[in-house]
Design a protein around this motif. Structure first.
Motif, short mmCIF file in Angstrom:
data_model
loop_
_atom_site.label_atom_id
_atom_site.label_comp_id
_atom_site.label_asym_id
_atom_site.label_seq_id
_atom_site.Cartn_x
_atom_site.Cartn_y
_atom_site.Cartn_z
N UNK A 1 41.46 144.25 31.04
CA UNK A 1 40.20 143.72 30.52
C UNK A 1 39.41 143.11 31.67
N UNK A 2 38.14 143.52 31.79
CA UNK A 2 37.25 142.93 32.79
C UNK A 2 36.92 141.52 32.31
N UNK A 3 37.27 140.51 33.11
CA UNK A 3 37.10 139.12 32.67
C UNK A 3 35.63 138.71 32.56
N UNK B 1 34.81 144.49 29.17
CA UNK B 1 35.10 145.93 29.08
C UNK B 1 36.60 146.16 29.16
N UNK B 2 37.07 147.16 28.40
CA UNK B 2 38.47 147.56 28.46
C UNK B 2 38.57 148.77 29.36
N UNK B 3 39.34 148.64 30.44
CA UNK B 3 39.49 149.71 31.42
C UNK B 3 40.91 150.25 31.38
N UNK C 1 40.31 155.01 35.34
CA UNK C 1 40.33 156.32 34.68
C UNK C 1 39.37 156.33 33.49
N UNK C 2 39.40 155.27 32.70
CA UNK C 2 38.53 155.20 31.52
C UNK C 2 37.84 153.85 31.47
N UNK C 3 36.60 153.89 31.02
CA UNK C 3 35.79 152.68 30.84
C UNK C 3 35.43 152.61 29.37
N UNK C 4 36.01 151.64 28.66
CA UNK C 4 35.81 151.52 27.21
C UNK C 4 36.11 152.84 26.50
N UNK C 5 37.20 153.49 26.91
CA UNK C 5 37.66 154.72 26.26
C UNK C 5 37.03 156.00 26.77
#
Length: 135
Positions: free
Chosen positions: A86-88, A92-94, A115-119
Motif C-alpha cells: 500500500x502506498x502510504x 494505492x494498492x500496488x 507489476x500492477x497499480x490498483x489491479x
C-alpha cells in the motif's frame, strides 16, 4: 565407526558433489517468500520505510507491506515472489514483483518493480519470458 554409518556418509558426499561441483537444491517457496520479507524488513530498518522508484513517473513511492503472495515461480534465471503493498501517501494498492537469485543456496532479491497499480497490470511476459510493457 559402523559400516552403515560410513556408507551413509559416503552416499551423502557422492550426492552432494558431482564432478567436483556442489549440487544445490532449488530454494523452497517459503525461502523465496522469506527472502522478500527480509529484503523489505532490512530496507525499513535502514531507511525507516520501504520505497521503490516508480518507473513510469520517476517518483519515489513509500510502501507498506500488506501481504506476500503464496505463489512463487521461476522466469528465466530468476525465481520470483510477489507482494501487495500500500502506498502510504496515496493509498494505492500496488502489486510488486521481486526477482530472487539463488547463489549457491543463498537467496536474495535482485530486482523489484511495480507489476500492477490498483489491479491494472503494467506489463506481461511473452512465451520467451521477455517483459512487455502495457499501456
Amino acid at each position: 565407526m559402523h559400516k552403515a554409518y560410513v556408507r551413509g556418509i559416503a552416499l551423502i558426499a557422492a550426492i552432494a558433489w558431482s564432478w567436483g561441483q556442489a549440487v544445490w537444491a532449488a530454494p523452497t517457496p517459503e525461502a523465496l517468500r522469506q527472502a522478500v520479507r527480509d529484503y523489505i524488513g532490512e530496507a525499513e530498518k535502514a531507511q525507516g520505510a520501504f520505497s521503490v522508484t516508480d518507473e513510469r513517473t520517476g517518483a519515489s513511492r513509500t510502501l507498506e507491506l500488506v501481504r506476500v503472495h503464496e505463489r512463487v515461480g521461476k522466469t528465466g534465471n530468476y525465481y520470483y515472489s510477489c507482494t501487495d503493498m500500500k502506498d502510504v501517501k496515496t493509498g494505492d494498492l500496488l502489486d510488486l514483483d521481486f526477482d530472487v537469485v539463488d547463489e549457491g543456496g543463498l537467496v536474495s532479491v535482485a530486482d523489484v518493480r511495480i507489476h500492477k497499480d490498483n489491479g491494472k497490470p503494467r506489463y506481461t511476459y511473452d512465451d520467451k519470458d521477455n517483459r512487455i510493457a502495457l499501456p
